[in-house]
Structure formats: structure tokens, C-alpha cells
Scaffold this motif. Structure first.
Motif, PDB file in Angstrom:
ATOM      1  N   VAL A   1       0.843  -1.198   0.000  1.00 45.97           N
ATOM      2  CA  VAL A   1       0.000   0.000   0.000  1.00 45.97           C
ATOM      3  C   VAL A   1       0.878   1.248   0.000  1.00 45.97           C
ATOM      4  O   VAL A   1       0.654   2.195  -0.768  1.00 45.97           O
ATOM      5  N   LEU A   2       1.908   1.215   0.832  1.00 50.68           N
ATOM      6  CA  LEU A   2       2.818   2.354   0.906  1.00 50.68           C
ATOM      7  C   LEU A   2       3.516   2.567  -0.443  1.00 50.68           C
ATOM      8  O   LEU A   2       3.587   3.692  -0.956  1.00 50.68           O
ATOM      9  N   ALA A   3       3.998   1.481  -1.046  1.00 50.96           N
ATOM     10  CA  ALA A   3       4.719   1.597  -2.320  1.00 50.96           C
ATOM     11  C   ALA A   3       3.794   2.114  -3.422  1.00 50.96           C
ATOM     12  O   ALA A   3       4.191   2.954  -4.233  1.00 50.96           O
TER      13      ALA A   3
ATOM     14  N   TRP B   1       1.502  10.061  -3.696  1.00 58.02           N
ATOM     15  CA  TRP B   1       1.094  10.653  -2.410  1.00 58.02           C
ATOM     16  C   TRP B   1       2.340  11.084  -1.656  1.00 58.02           C
ATOM     17  O   TRP B   1       3.390  10.456  -1.765  1.00 58.02           O
ATOM     18  N   PRO B   2       2.227  12.120  -0.839  1.00 51.02           N
ATOM     19  CA  PRO B   2       3.341  12.436   0.058  1.00 51.02           C
ATOM     20  C   PRO B   2       3.574  11.264   1.025  1.00 51.02           C
ATOM     21  O   PRO B   2       2.665  10.467   1.270  1.00 51.02           O
ATOM     22  N   LEU B   3       4.774  11.211   1.569  1.00 52.40           N
ATOM     23  CA  LEU B   3       5.158  10.062   2.381  1.00 52.40           C
ATOM     24  C   LEU B   3       4.276   9.878   3.624  1.00 52.40           C
ATOM     25  O   LEU B   3       3.810   8.778   3.912  1.00 52.40           O
ATOM     26  N   LEU B   4       4.056  10.965   4.356  1.00 50.98           N
ATOM     27  CA  LEU B   4       3.393  10.826   5.653  1.00 50.98           C
ATOM     28  C   LEU B   4       1.978  10.256   5.557  1.00 50.98           C
ATOM     29  O   LEU B   4       1.668   9.260   6.215  1.00 50.98           O
ATOM     30  N   PRO B   5       1.102  10.843   4.725  1.00 44.11           N
ATOM     31  CA  PRO B   5      -0.230  10.226   4.627  1.00 44.11           C
ATOM     32  C   PRO B   5      -0.180   8.795   4.111  1.00 44.11           C
ATOM     33  O   PRO B   5      -0.966   7.948   4.567  1.00 44.11           O
ATOM     34  N   ALA B   6       0.749   8.491   3.216  1.00 43.49           N
ATOM     35  CA  ALA B   6       0.851   7.126   2.706  1.00 43.49           C
ATOM     36  C   ALA B   6       1.211   6.161   3.842  1.00 43.49           C
ATOM     37  O   ALA B   6       0.654   5.060   3.948  1.00 43.49           O
ATOM     38  N   ILE B   7       2.135   6.586   4.704  1.00 47.44           N
ATOM     39  CA  ILE B   7       2.522   5.736   5.843  1.00 47.44           C
ATOM     40  C   ILE B   7       1.333   5.532   6.771  1.00 47.44           C
ATOM     41  O   ILE B   7       1.061   4.419   7.245  1.00 47.44           O
TER      42      ILE B   7
ATOM     43  N   LEU C   1      -0.237   1.956   7.813  1.00 41.98           N
ATOM     44  CA  LEU C   1      -0.398   1.493   9.199  1.00 41.98           C
ATOM     45  C   LEU C   1      -1.866   1.195   9.489  1.00 41.98           C
ATOM     46  O   LEU C   1      -2.214   0.226  10.169  1.00 41.98           O
ATOM     47  N   GLY C   2      -2.748   2.066   8.949  1.00 46.21           N
ATOM     48  CA  GLY C   2      -4.189   1.876   9.142  1.00 46.21           C
ATOM     49  C   GLY C   2      -4.662   0.545   8.590  1.00 46.21           C
ATOM     50  O   GLY C   2      -5.518  -0.118   9.187  1.00 46.21           O
TER      51      GLY C   2
END
Lengths: 321, 536
Positions: free
Chosen positions: A77-79, A87-93, A97-98
Motif C-alpha cells: 500500500v505504501l509503495a 502521495w506524500p510520504l506521511l499520509p501514505a505511511i 499502518l491503518g
């Protein structure tokens, strides 16, 4: 503390030292190098985080077989979000996690509210999630992620060791604190050891089991984020190889430091004991199948050891009665 | 050694005429350690009869049955004849099958997840040599078997889903069928029924008795073990009363009144009270129970007062032992209301958490499963309820350990080591730790179930003392127990249960061991019966 108890507590540490010394003698030029040490410490942080998450449901006497798939899901999902959707890194992370937390909460809901067996539920949800990962990725490896993530996970180093190792270490400290020094940790232990006692003592047995499974989902998600950062991307089947090592480390760790209890420092020592042995053997030129021999053997051995400890304790009890 | 009351059994009735007794046991003794559990016991069970075996807990009934089942080896010198043939003792395990003996114990020995048919045929199937099982044929045979006994049971039903009565009938039919398979034509077997009726509703007992009469008429004599004198008087032809490991009497059942049977069992004249409970003035009403109904109890009402120790007792299956768990919300409750202080609780909705908030505490009988975690330390177990005291932030483990050590001191737990594994303690010390665990929460209502089971004499006295002290502080203590001596020693008042209801209330001078025992045995007679299947 008498000598016998101490011996039991630190037997695994001793075994680890023996393995280190052995390989230092056998392979002084490749094993006993700072580069190798740094590599060992940094490369196994993902497994360490996954194992720490697994300790939570194991303490409350539930299984979580979905952790490896959750790791893959979170990494993928992050990749996809960061690497392909931009997407910017933070919301993607946060979304990654969600996803982990959501799977954990689903497992918890099935186990607590529907009263299903955790082994079967997580076996099913894990397989389901693995299918989802293959589906959303189209069975391909996804790369192109922001280098910032890799920087903060592997490239930046402290004392020559990647930062990811310190993240794992910090989590060991947190989990150690939670399980040993908080009322919640105590209660979780009672829920795992004696459901009936816990219920009759007024503990929220259902809520605690739910939280433990949700927690292991969240930490498996975190392990996925670290994995994506370590490898710079995600491939759909990467997580599967982590499942058995995590169980092996959790059970082996339960024979050390606080013998008989799943504990964070024990897991830490077990993870690094196992990888030290494997790395050493590989440097000796043994084929990569040794990894499977080592992890599989360690799991059975660890379970046998803890059974032995328990039977000895039971024997004492019979004599005392 | 035989008492003056002993008479030789009457000549066997029925068509069999001069057939030898089905089972004749003589000079049977069994020693455990230094104590004789059975002392020169003789038991003769005639052809075509139902023979009752009576006695208090510990009188040797179960030891006798276990000798017949080949579980215990008797002392040398014992003699056993089956159908007139001498059999050498000890029997090895499973030898009883060849002899035509069959046992149905209180737990019935059925596998609940399997079908009626699978349970019925489990013995034959495990010995059968053919690889293929023809289930349709087996089902038909099973139907025919049930028809022969005059009832209708679906062979495909899952045993757990059957009413209690059908389960008991199934267990008996299975035992008789297995026995018939080993008996030659004209031979008679012995069916041992070890408290088979304790969980049955009244109407179920009647169906079971019809089956027993059927079995006696056709295949076997029956040894019927029960605490329920009504049932014994109804179904048996002869009774043997054991007391302290000896045969006190063997008489035709019709010759004894219920009162005489009670006297034989407890061995005291009923009028003599050996101990008078102090007539303490009762405090204010602390707890009110109305219309309580669970698995075995129905329509139970009672009050308890501040500073009172209230005993609950009865024979097995009378329901007294369910009450503490129902009040605490620990077991499913059908109906009932509990008032503690000025708050009222609907018991079907009660949970242990609610009970704790109402300042109640429960010491369950099963210390290992419900009371403690044996693999954790004494300190961990004792301090579970008071973890909040060592917060906020990190638990102050050292202080907790210190307080636990102090607690062990106060309750005289040995060893005085808070780090000792709980399971390594003796029964008495384990119980003291659990008392410490709960009393430090300062409960207003303390519920106990068999609080001194598996506890040595010294610790027992200490626990009695602790309970009396606690009552003096105003705590209401409710103690469910089948240990009549214990109830007499600590209780101000005792409620005797029979068939799920309160049958008698004993107060003041009536609270004596003999009186409690007598009333427990009698209670089944007077109490109103539950007419529906208790299976809910």
C-alpha cells in the motif's frame, strides 16, 4: 536469584555468545568485521518488529498467523500510494499502518465477538490479505518510492548501524515496559494464562484480547513500512518468508530473560541469535536452504524446551502436594 | 464386623428361583496409607433385584465401586463371586466387561460432540474388524434397540443437544447393550448406576426408573448408588448402608422408614445436638435474593445480613452449589433479582465486573482453573485486584512485592516468599493467598464455594478463624458447601436445598453437623419439584 534460575534466564545469551565466538574463529576475515556486525543488526529489524507485535496476542493466548500477509499489505500500500500515485510520504505511511490496524481489528472482532478460534480466523484472514496484495499489485514488484523513507530507515546510520535497528530497539523498550510495568500488561498475562480466573477477577477479557490482536496488526503494518524503506519498494510475496522466523523468535525468546513468558528482550535476543547463526553458516559457504533448517528447527526446539520447563515445574508441584 | 441391624438378604424374588447371586463380595478391605477405606465389607446382589448402596461422602461407596471396576486392588483375602463362579482379585482394568458388569457414572461418559449412534456404537466400532461401516444399517439397529426399551431417540442427534434425561437413558442403554453382547444366554449381568439421577428433573427420574425396571426384568441386576433417599426407597429392593468403611446394615428397603435410613447413614440419634452455634444478633439486611433460577435452582428467595455467615448445602444436584456463581454473574442465570444495599441488579445481566462494583467477591471451588494461575507467582496472583494502587505511570513493582510479603505475613502463608510459584504451595496456603487476594479489596459480600476443599486441618482452622473475624467486621459471608462439619463450625444459619429449592432453614441450636446432614438427606422429600427439564 539462584544459579539455576540465572542459568535458565541467560542460557540463550550464552548460546549466542558461543555462536559468535565460534564463527569469529572460523571466519575471522569475513564474520568478525564491523561491516558484518552492522549488516546483521540492521537487516533484521523488520523481523524484530514483527516478532514484537506477535508477542501481544501470544501473551493473551491467541495466535496471529496473518502478520506476514499484513506486512506485505502495508509495504505494498505504501509503495503504491507513494511510488505510483505520488502521495506524500506521511499520509501514505498513515494509510499503510491503518491497513494493518484494520486487519488486526477484524481478527480481534471475529475472535472476541463471534467466539471463533484465533488460529483459524488469522489463517483465513492472512490468506485473504495475501490475495488482496497480489490483486492490488498486479503480481508485480512496485518501486519508485521517495528516497526520504530509505534515508531515514537504512541510509542514515548511528555508530555505523542503520537507524532501523534503533527503531526496533526503542520498540523493545516500549513493549518491555508495557508487559512488565503496567497494569494492562499484567492483566493481559492473566487473560492468557487463566481465562476463567481473569473473568472472575473482573478483567475485560474480550477487550484485552481484541487490543492484543489489533496491536499485532498495527505492528505488522509498521514492520511493512520498515520493510518498504529497507528494500526501496514492495513485492507481493515478500512477507511470507517472515512468518515462521517470527514464531521461532517469539517462542525461543520465551525461554530467555523471563523464562516461560513471551517477552520483548527475549525476542530481541532470539532474533539476533538466529540471524547470527544463519549469517555465519552462509559465510562458511553453506547453501541458503540453511535458513529454513535453522528457523524450522529453532521453532520446534524452542517449543520442546518450554514444554520441558513446564513439565519440570509440574513435577515439582506434584512432589510438593 | 457386622452391626446388630444386619439381616441376611431375603430369598430372591422373581422367576429365577435358586439362581446364585449375580455378585457376591466378601471380606473386602482397602487401605489407603494408614487408613482403611473399606473394612471387611460384604455385599451380595441377588438375581433380578435393584440393590441400593448408601453412605455419606467418604464412607467407602466409591472405593467399593472402583474395586469392582478394577481401578483399585483390594487387600488380600477378599473374595468375589460372579454368577456363582469364583473370580480372582484384583480385577485388571476392563476385566469387568467380560464378567458382565457395566458402569454408568454421574458424568455418563458420553462424547457430547458426536451423534447418539456414534456414542452407542463406540465400543463395538473400536473392536470391529471390518473396514467399512454401513451407517444406514447401524442407524436401523440403533432405532430397533431404542424401540425395545420403549423410547424414541434420533440416532443422528448430537448428544450435547439432547435433554439431560435422554443423555442418561442413552448412557444406560449403551452400558446394557455392551453387557448383553458379552453375556451367554440366561446369564445375568450387573449394572452399576453411580448417582445417575442427580442432574435429572423429577419426570426424568421416572423415565430412568422405568428403564431400570425394564433392565432388571430382562438382563441384569442393578447396584444403585444415590444420596436421594426418596429415590432409593422407590426403586431398590435391598439397601446396604456403609459407614466409615464398614457395612452398617443390609436390609430389605421396605423394612426401613426414611428416618431410620438417615440414622443409619449418619450414625447418630437425631435428637442429640453436639454443638450449639452462637446466637449472634443479626445485623441489617445486606443482600436480598428473589426468584433466582439457573441450571439446577429455581425460585430461590433468601436474605442475608451484615456480619452473618450463611451456609448453603444439600445433596449433589440439589442446586446449592450453583448459587454463589449465579449471584456473582459467573454462570448463566435464567431469572432472578439481587439487591445489595440499596442497589438492585437483574441477575441474568450480571457480570463479574458488576459484582465487583457491588463490593462482592467470589472464592470458587476449583482453585486451579477459576481461582488462580498456578504458573505465576504468589505475588502476581494476590495483587491482581489491587494493581491500581501501584499506579499511575510504571507499576511500582518493588512496593507491590513488599506489600505482598506483608500480606503473606498477615495471612500466615508459608513459605513467606512472594516470588514462589503459586502452584508450588500446599492447598491450604493456596487458599489463604486467594482469601488475601479478595479480602484486601474489602468486600461487603464474600461468596465461598467449598472453601476448605483439599486444605489440611491446620489451615482449615486458620481459614475458619479468618472468616469469623471478617464477619465480625460486618462482611456478609455466604458459604456453599457439602462439608457439614465446616458449616456447623462457622455458620450462623444454614439453608438446605432440595431439588433446586430451599427446603429447610436451620438456625441457632439447629446448626449442628448431624442436623445439617439429616436435613440434607431429607430435603429431597419435602421440597417442591422442578417439573420441566432443567436443560436451558
Amino acid at each position: 536469584m539462584n544459579a539455576k534460575v540465572a542459568a535458565q534466564r541467560y542460557a540463550l545469551v550464552g548460546a549466542w555468545i558461543v555462536v559468535i565466538v565460534l564463527f569469529c574463529i572460523l571466519k575471522p576475515d569475513t564474520f568478525a568485521t564491523s561491516a558484518n556486525v552492522q549488516n546483521i543488526l540492521g537487516s533484521q529489524a523488520v523481523l524484530l518488529v514483527l516478532t514484537l507485535g506477535l508477542i501481544l496476542p501470544l501473551t493473551s493466548n491467541d495466535f496471529d498467523l496473518s502478520i506476514a500477509s499484513v506486512l506485505s499489505l502495508s509495504a505494498m500500500v505504501l509503495a503504491l500510494l507513494n511510488g505510483e500515485q505520488g502521495w506524500p510520504l506521511l499520509p501514505a505511511i498513515i494509510v499503510a499502518l491503518g491497513c494493518g490496524l484494520a486487519v488486526g481489528m477484524f481478527n480481534g472482532a471475529c475472535v472476541v465477538w463471534l467466539g471463533l478460534d484465533s488460529f483459524i480466523v488469522t489463517l483465513g484472514s492472512g490468506t485473504f490479505v495475501a490475495g488482496v496484495v497480489t490483486w492490488i499489485s498486479g503480481s508485480r514488484t512496485v518501486t519508485g518510492m521517495s528516497p526520504v523513507l530509505s534515508d531515514w530507515i537504512v541510509n542514515k546510520r548511528l555508530l555505523g548501524v542503520s537507524l532501523v535497528f534503533y527503531y526496533g530497539l526503542a520498540l523493545v523498550l516500549i513493549l518491555w515496559y508495557v508487559l512488565t510495568y503496567t497494569a494492562v500488561g499484567r492483566r493481559l498475562l492473566f487473560v492468557g494464562r487463566g481465562r476463567s480466573v481473569a473473568r472472575l477477577s473482573g478483567l475485560r477479557v474480550g477487550a484485552l484480547r481484541f487490543s492484543a490482536l489489533a496491536g499485532s496488526g498495527l505492528l505488522a503494518g509498521l514492520a511493512g513500512v520498515l520493510y518498504a524503506g529497507t528494500t526501496g519498494g514492495a513485492d507481493p510475496s515478500s512477507g511470507a518468508s517472515f512468518l515462521l522466523p517470527a514464531f521461532a523468535a517469539a517462542y525461543l525468546g520465551a525461554t530467555a530473560v523471563s523464562p516461560g513468558r513471551f517477552n520483548a528482550w527475549g525476542a530481541f535476543i532470539a532474533v539476533y541469535f538466529l540471524v547470527t547463526g544463519i549469517t555465519g553458516l552462509q559465510l562458511l559457504g553453506v547453501d541458503s536452504f540453511v535458513q529454513q533448517l535453522f528457523y524450522g528447527g529453532a521453532l520446534v526446539l524452542a517449543v520442546a524446551l518450554s514444554q520441558l520447563v513446564r513439565r519440570r515445574a509440574a513435577g515439582r508441584e506434584a512432589v510438593g502436594a | 464386623m457386622q452391626s446388630p441391624l444386619h439381616t441376611t438378604p431375603a430369598a430372591p424374588s422373581g422367576a429365577a428361583g435358586a439362581a446364585p447371586p449375580v455378585v457376591a463380595l466378601r471380606h473386602l478391605s482397602k487401605r489407603f496409607g494408614g487408613e482403611l477405606a473399606l473394612d471387611d465389607v460384604a455385599l451380595t446382589i441377588e438375581h433380578g433385584q435393584v440393590h441400593g448402596l448408601l453412605g455419606e461422602n467418604g464412607s467407602g461407596k466409591s472405593t467399593l465401586i472402583k474395586v469392582l471396576a478394577g481401578y483399585h486392588a483390594p487387600e488380600p483375602g477378599a473374595e468375589l463371586e460372579v454368577n456363582g463362579t469364583r473370580v480372582s482379585l484384583p480385577l485388571h482394568a476392563n476385566a469387568f466387561r467380560r464378567l458382565g458388569l457395566a458402569f454408568v457414572h454421574q458424568d455418563l461418559g458420553l462424547i457430547g460432540d458426536l451423534t447418539v449412534l456414534e456414542n452407542l456404537r463406540v465400543g463395538q466400532l473400536s473392536e470391529s474388524r471390518s473396514l467399512h461401516i454401513r451407517w444406514s444399517r447401524e442407524r436401523r439397529l440403533a432405532r430397533e434397540t431404542f424401540e425395545r426399551y420403549g423410547f424414541d431417540l434420533d440416532p443422528s442427534a448430537i448428544v450435547n443437544e439432547l435433554p439431560e434425561t435422554d443423555r442418561a437413558l442413552l448412557a444406560i442403554v449403551r452400558a446394557v447393550e455392551e453387557m448383553r453382547a458379552t453375556l451367554a444366554d440366561g446369564e445375568r449381568g450387573l449394572l452399576v448406576l453411580d448417582e445417575p439421577t442427580v442432574f435429572l428433573p423429577r419426570e426424568g427420574v421416572q423415565r430412568l426408573f422405568a428403564l431400570v425396571r425394564d433392565v432388571v426384568a430382562r438382563d441384569a441386576s442393578v447396584l444403585f448408588v444415590s444420596h436421594d433417599l426418596d429415590e432409593v426407597r422407590e426403586i431398590t429392593d435391598h439397601v446396604t448402608v456403609l459407614r466409615d468403611g464398614r457395612v452398617h446394615a443390609t436390609i430389605p428397603t421396605a423394612q426401613a422408614t426414611e428416618a431410620q435410613l438417615v440414622e443409619m447413614i449418619i450414625g447418630r440419634s437425631l435428637a442429640a445436638y453436639e454443638h450449639v452455634a452462637p446466637d449472634r444478633p443479626a445485623g441489617a439486611t445486606a443482600l436480598t435474593v428473589r426468584n433466582l433460577g439457573g441450571r439446577t435452582v429455581d425460585g430461590v428467595d433468601f436474605d442475608a445480613h451484615a456480619g452473618e455467615i450463611l451456609g448453603l448445602t444439600g445433596i449433589i444436584g440439589s442446586g446449592f452449589d450453583e448459587v454463589p456463581y449465579l449471584l456473582f454473574g459467573a454462570r448463566p442465570c435464567r431469572v432472578g433479582e439481587l439487591r445489595v444495599g440499596d442497589r438492585s441488579h437483574a441477575l441474568p445481566l450480571m457480570s463479574p465486573r458488576d459484582a465487583l462494583k457491588a463490593k462482592m467477591a467470589l472464592l470458587p471451588a476449583d482453585r486451579q482453573v477459576d481461582g488462580s494461575v498456578g504458573s505465576l507467582s504468589v505475588s502476581d496472583n494476590a495483587m491482581l485486584q489491587v494493581l491500581e494502587r501501584y499506579r499511575p505511570a510504571a507499576l511500582r513493582l518493588r512496593r507491590m512485592r513488599g506489600d505482598a510479603a506483608q500480606l503473606l505475613d498477615d495471612f500466615d502463608v508459608r513459605p513467606r516468599d512472594p516470588d514462589a510459584e503459586y502452584a508450588s504451595l500446599s492447598g491450604g496456603n493456596q487458599q489463604k493467598v486467594l482469601l488475601a487476594k479478595w479480602l484486601q479489596t474489602k468486600p461487603q459480600i464474600l461468596l465461598l464455594h467449598e472453601p476448605t476443599q483439599g486444605v489440611d486441618i491446620g489451615a482449615r482452622e486458620q481459614i475458619f478463624h479468618l472468616l469469623r473475624e471478617e464477619a465480625k467486621r460486618g462482611t456478609t459471608i455466604i458459604c456453599a458447601s457439602s462439608d457439614h462439619e465446616q458449616l456447623a463450625a462457622i455458620c450462623d444459619r444454614v439453608l438446605v436445598f432440595g431439588r433446586g429449592r430451599i427446603a429447610r432453614e436451620l438456625t441457632g441450636g439447629e446448626v449442628t453437623k448431624a442436623r445439617i446432614a439429616e436435613q440434607a438427606l431429607n430435603s429431597s422429600a419435602g421440597a417442591a419439584s422442578i417439573t420441566t427439564d432443567a436443560e436451558v
